[in-house]
Write a protein that holds these residues in place. Structure first.
Motif, short mmCIF file in Angstrom:
data_model
loop_
_atom_site.label_atom_id
_atom_site.label_comp_id
_atom_site.label_asym_id
_atom_site.label_seq_id
_atom_site.Cartn_x
_atom_site.Cartn_y
_atom_site.Cartn_z
N ARG A 12 -2.89 65.53 37.33
CA ARG A 12 -3.54 64.26 36.99
C ARG A 12 -2.59 63.06 37.18
O ARG A 12 -3.00 62.00 37.64
CB ARG A 12 -4.04 64.30 35.55
N GLN B 49 -9.66 72.88 33.83
CA GLN B 49 -10.19 72.68 35.19
C GLN B 49 -11.31 71.64 35.20
O GLN B 49 -11.42 70.85 36.13
CB GLN B 49 -10.69 74.00 35.77
N TYR B 50 -12.15 71.64 34.17
CA TYR B 50 -13.20 70.63 34.08
C TYR B 50 -12.61 69.26 33.79
O TYR B 50 -13.08 68.24 34.30
CB TYR B 50 -14.22 70.99 33.00
N GLY C 133 -11.21 68.25 36.93
CA GLY C 133 -12.21 68.19 37.99
C GLY C 133 -11.86 69.04 39.18
O GLY C 133 -12.43 68.86 40.27
N GLU C 134 -10.94 70.00 39.00
CA GLU C 134 -10.53 70.81 40.13
C GLU C 134 -9.96 72.15 39.66
O GLU C 134 -9.50 72.29 38.52
CB GLU C 134 -9.47 70.08 40.96
N HIS D 89 -13.34 71.28 43.94
CA HIS D 89 -13.91 70.42 42.90
C HIS D 89 -14.81 71.26 42.01
O HIS D 89 -15.64 72.03 42.50
CB HIS D 89 -14.72 69.29 43.56
N VAL E 111 -17.15 71.09 38.17
CA VAL E 111 -17.72 70.26 37.10
C VAL E 111 -18.39 71.19 36.09
O VAL E 111 -18.71 72.34 36.40
CB VAL E 111 -18.76 69.26 37.66
N SER F 257 -19.08 77.28 42.97
CA SER F 257 -18.34 76.17 43.57
C SER F 257 -18.20 76.30 45.09
O SER F 257 -17.73 75.38 45.75
CB SER F 257 -16.95 76.08 42.95
#
Length: 281
Positions: A30, A65-66, A69-70, A79, A81, A121
């Motif tokens: 991030r 991971q959520y 976002g990856e 990606h 969600v 995904s």
């Protein structure tokens, strides 16, 4: 905010080592910080409101991971969600095996077709499209998963055709695929108590669970389809529930698959099924 202030509140939801690992992943993915940056106090120079917002999401048990976002799968970033299953490292085995199967038959110089059932995904389908020259089609019943799989394929440059299709009501295809791969829902309701709360509270139940009285629900449907839809010497690769490995092997052997075996994962669990068909209808 210091690095310790970020990760220490996570202890309780996670053990000490896992809390630190999650925090390091957030800092790296991030905020672009290395461990050297962290040791030199770079976390203290970040926006504290943004840091706290990320930490609060983690404190609810939301998977990292959520939050990011990856998720990384087979060395690529996908990606993800909420509402779409997070790719697991153990599932990478299916891709390695599928690529090996492709290479073994590639010398025949004929078109090779792969179907990924329950793509989520798109991690399996995209990986196989990028690592082989096969035609790859991916099915899912979830509109959100279809959107995410298509966006991942586009972002990665993977030639994958994503279709909305219910695995429990497949079409009447005959001898269409060289390889069918699937990681379908296989966790029984009675197993919920042993699962981590961040999985139960945040990942899609429809991608995880099957009824206690029908643990092979998806495997039965997929196998009935595969025994018709696979070409001569076609292969079926499945991630499975170790609790029902023997029952699954009996089911598949009784449906016309000529060769098959259950294989273990890195932890010695019976996690994968590899079966071939003679092209019987």
């Amino acid at each position: 905010m210091k690095f310790r202030d970020f990760w220490q509140p996570l202890v309780g939801l996670y053990d000490d080592g896992e809390a630190r690992a999650i925090a390091r992943l957030v800092m790296e993915r991030r905020f672009g910080l290395s461990m050297t940056d962290i040791a030199c106090g770079a976390v203290e120079r970040l926006d504290e409101e943004e840091l706290d917002a990320v930490r609060q999401r983690l404190l609810t048990g939301e998977p990292v991971q959520y939050v990011l976002g990856e998720a990384v799968f087979c060395g690529r970033t996908f990606h993800v969600v909420p509402g779409v299953l997070i790719p697991r490292p153990e599932t990478e085995w299916l891709c390695h095996k599928a690529v090996s199967s492709f290479l073994l038959r590639f010398y025949r110089n004929h078109p090779f077709s792969i179907l990924d059932i329950g793509t989520g995904s798109g991690c399996i389908a995209c990986t196989l499209a990028l690592e082989t020259s096969a035609e790859v089609v991916a099915w899912d019943i979830s509109d959100r998963a279809i959107d995410i799989a298509r966006s991942n394929a586009l972002a990665l440059g993977a030639n994958v055709k994503v279709e909305k299709q219910d695995a429990l009501n497949p079409p009447d295809d005959v001898h269409r695929w060289d390889l069918i791969v699937s990681n379908p829902p296989y966790v029984c309701e009675h197993e919920k108590m042993a699962m981590h709360p961040n999985v139960l509270g945040h990942e899609p139940a429809e991608a995880l669970f099957v009824p206690d009285d029908d643990p092979l629900l998806f495997y039965s449907s997929i196998a009935r389809y595969a025994v018709r839809a696979l070409k001569l010497e076609g292969e079926l690769l499945l991630e499975i529930n170790p609790l029902y490995a023997s029952e699954l092997q009996t089911l598949l052997s009784g449906m016309g698959f000529s060769e098959g075996e259950i294989q273990e994962d890195d932890f010695g669990e019976k996690r994968f099924a590899v079966f071939k068909t003679c092209g019987l209808n």
